[in-house]
Design a protein around this motif. Structure first.
Motif, short mmCIF file in Angstrom:
data_model
loop_
_atom_site.label_atom_id
_atom_site.label_comp_id
_atom_site.label_asym_id
_atom_site.label_seq_id
_atom_site.Cartn_x
_atom_site.Cartn_y
_atom_site.Cartn_z
N ASP A 167 1.05 -1.27 -0.13
CA ASP A 167 0.13 -0.14 0.07
C ASP A 167 0.84 1.29 0.30
OD1 ASP A 167 0.97 0.45 2.74
OD2 ASP A 167 -0.69 -0.63 3.68
N PHE A 168 0.08 2.41 -0.12
CA PHE A 168 0.99 3.69 -0.18
C PHE A 168 2.10 3.74 1.13
CE2 PHE A 168 2.01 8.08 0.29
CZ PHE A 168 2.39 8.32 -0.78
N ASP A 169 1.48 3.69 2.29
CA ASP A 169 2.10 3.68 3.41
C ASP A 169 3.58 2.91 3.56
OD1 ASP A 169 0.59 5.67 4.44
OD2 ASP A 169 -0.75 4.51 5.34
N SER A 170 3.49 1.76 2.74
CA SER A 170 4.57 0.97 2.80
C SER A 170 5.76 1.38 1.89
CB SER A 170 4.44 -0.49 2.16
OG SER A 170 3.93 -0.79 0.97
N LEU A 171 5.58 2.29 0.91
CA LEU A 171 6.49 2.73 -0.15
C LEU A 171 7.80 3.32 0.73
CD1 LEU A 171 4.56 4.38 -2.72
CD2 LEU A 171 5.28 1.96 -2.68
N ASN A 172 8.79 2.80 0.39
CA ASN A 172 10.19 3.39 1.01
C ASN A 172 11.28 3.29 -0.25
OD1 ASN A 172 11.37 0.72 0.75
ND2 ASN A 172 10.43 -0.06 2.61
N ALA A 173 12.43 3.64 0.10
CA ALA A 173 13.39 3.61 -1.08
C ALA A 173 13.87 2.40 -1.46
CB ALA A 173 14.92 4.32 -0.35
N ALA A 174 13.81 1.27 -0.59
CA ALA A 174 14.03 0.08 -1.15
C ALA A 174 12.83 -0.64 -2.25
CB ALA A 174 14.07 -0.91 -0.19
N LEU A 175 11.80 -0.15 -1.98
CA LEU A 175 10.51 -0.58 -2.86
C LEU A 175 10.63 0.39 -4.10
CD1 LEU A 175 7.40 -1.17 -0.38
CD2 LEU A 175 8.57 -2.89 -1.72
N LEU A 176 11.04 1.49 -3.99
CA LEU A 176 11.00 2.24 -5.09
C LEU A 176 12.18 1.85 -6.04
CD1 LEU A 176 9.65 5.77 -3.68
CD2 LEU A 176 8.42 4.08 -5.20
N ARG A 177 13.33 1.44 -5.37
CA ARG A 177 14.47 1.08 -6.32
C ARG A 177 14.08 0.45 -7.74
NH1 ARG A 177 17.68 -1.38 -2.64
NH2 ARG A 177 17.94 0.84 -2.02
N PRO A 178 13.32 -0.63 -7.93
CA PRO A 178 13.20 -0.88 -9.16
C PRO A 178 12.64 0.04 -10.24
CG PRO A 178 12.06 -2.42 -7.66
CD PRO A 178 12.65 -1.19 -6.81
N VAL A 179 11.82 1.03 -9.77
CA VAL A 179 11.53 1.87 -11.02
C VAL A 179 12.54 2.91 -11.10
CG1 VAL A 179 10.15 3.55 -9.21
CG2 VAL A 179 9.39 3.50 -11.59
N LEU A 180 13.33 3.42 -10.01
CA LEU A 180 14.10 4.25 -10.08
C LEU A 180 15.34 3.56 -11.20
CD1 LEU A 180 15.12 5.08 -6.51
CD2 LEU A 180 14.55 6.83 -8.20
N GLU A 181 15.62 2.35 -11.37
CA GLU A 181 16.76 1.53 -11.97
C GLU A 181 16.26 1.50 -13.32
OE1 GLU A 181 17.32 -1.77 -9.64
OE2 GLU A 181 18.59 -0.91 -8.38
N LEU A 182 14.94 1.89 -13.64
CA LEU A 182 14.41 1.74 -15.40
C LEU A 182 14.98 2.88 -16.26
CD1 LEU A 182 10.83 0.75 -14.88
CD2 LEU A 182 12.80 -0.72 -15.51
#
Length: 125
Positions: free
Chosen positions: A48-63
Motif C-alpha cells: 500500500d502507499f504507506d509501505s513505500l520506501n527507498a528499497a521498494l522504489l528502487r526497481p522503478v528508479l533503475e529503469l
C-alpha cells in the motif's frame, strides 16, 4: 474505466483500470505493478502507499526513464521529501497521482515516445 480500445504503437500500454485491477495489453493484474514502454514488473512487493520506501522504489528508479508516475490507489497522496529527492538526484521527474490518473498519463506519455515508467498501486489500495 476503459482507456483505449486499440494498441497505440509498439509498446506496452494500459487498456483499462478499475477496482478489479489494471489491464495491460490483454492481461488483467490485481496487484501492484511497475510498467514502462518495454517492461512489466508484476511482482513488485508494495502492499500500500504507506509501505513505500527507498528499497521498494528502487526497481522503478533503475529503469532509467525521464519521468516516473506513482499511482497511489483511489486517492491522491504525496511522497515524503526524502523519497522525492531520490528521483531528483537521479535527474528523474516524479509525479504522484491517483492510479487512474497515472494510467491515463502513462498512456499519453508513452504514445509520445517519452521515457516514462509508472509504479501503480491497485485502485482499491
Amino acid at each position: 474505466m476503459d482507456l483505449t480500445l486499440q494498441k497505440p504503437g509498439d509498446h506496452l500500454f494500459i487498456r483499462a483500470v478499475s477496482e478489479q485491477g489494471i489491464q495491460v495489453q490483454e492481461q488483467w493484474y490485481q496487484g501492484p505493478l511497475i510498467i514502462s514502454a518495454d517492461q512489466l514488473i508484476t511482482d513488485w512487493p508494495a502492499s500500500d502507499f504507506d509501505s513505500l520506501n527507498a528499497a521498494l522504489l528502487r526497481p522503478v528508479l533503475e529503469l532509467q526513464v525521464d519521468v516516473v508516475l506513482i499511482g497511489t490507489g483511489d486517492r491522491q497522496r504525496f511522497l515524503s521529501p526524502e523519497l522525492s529527492m531520490g528521483f531528483y538526484q537521479r535527474g528523474q521527474g516524479v509525479e504522484v497521482m491517483t492510479t487512474q490518473a497515472a494510467c491515463r498519463t502513462f498512456n499519453v506519455l508513452v504514445s509520445e515516445e517519452r521515457r516514462v515508467a509508472a509504479a501503480l498501486l491497485p485502485v482499491s489500495a
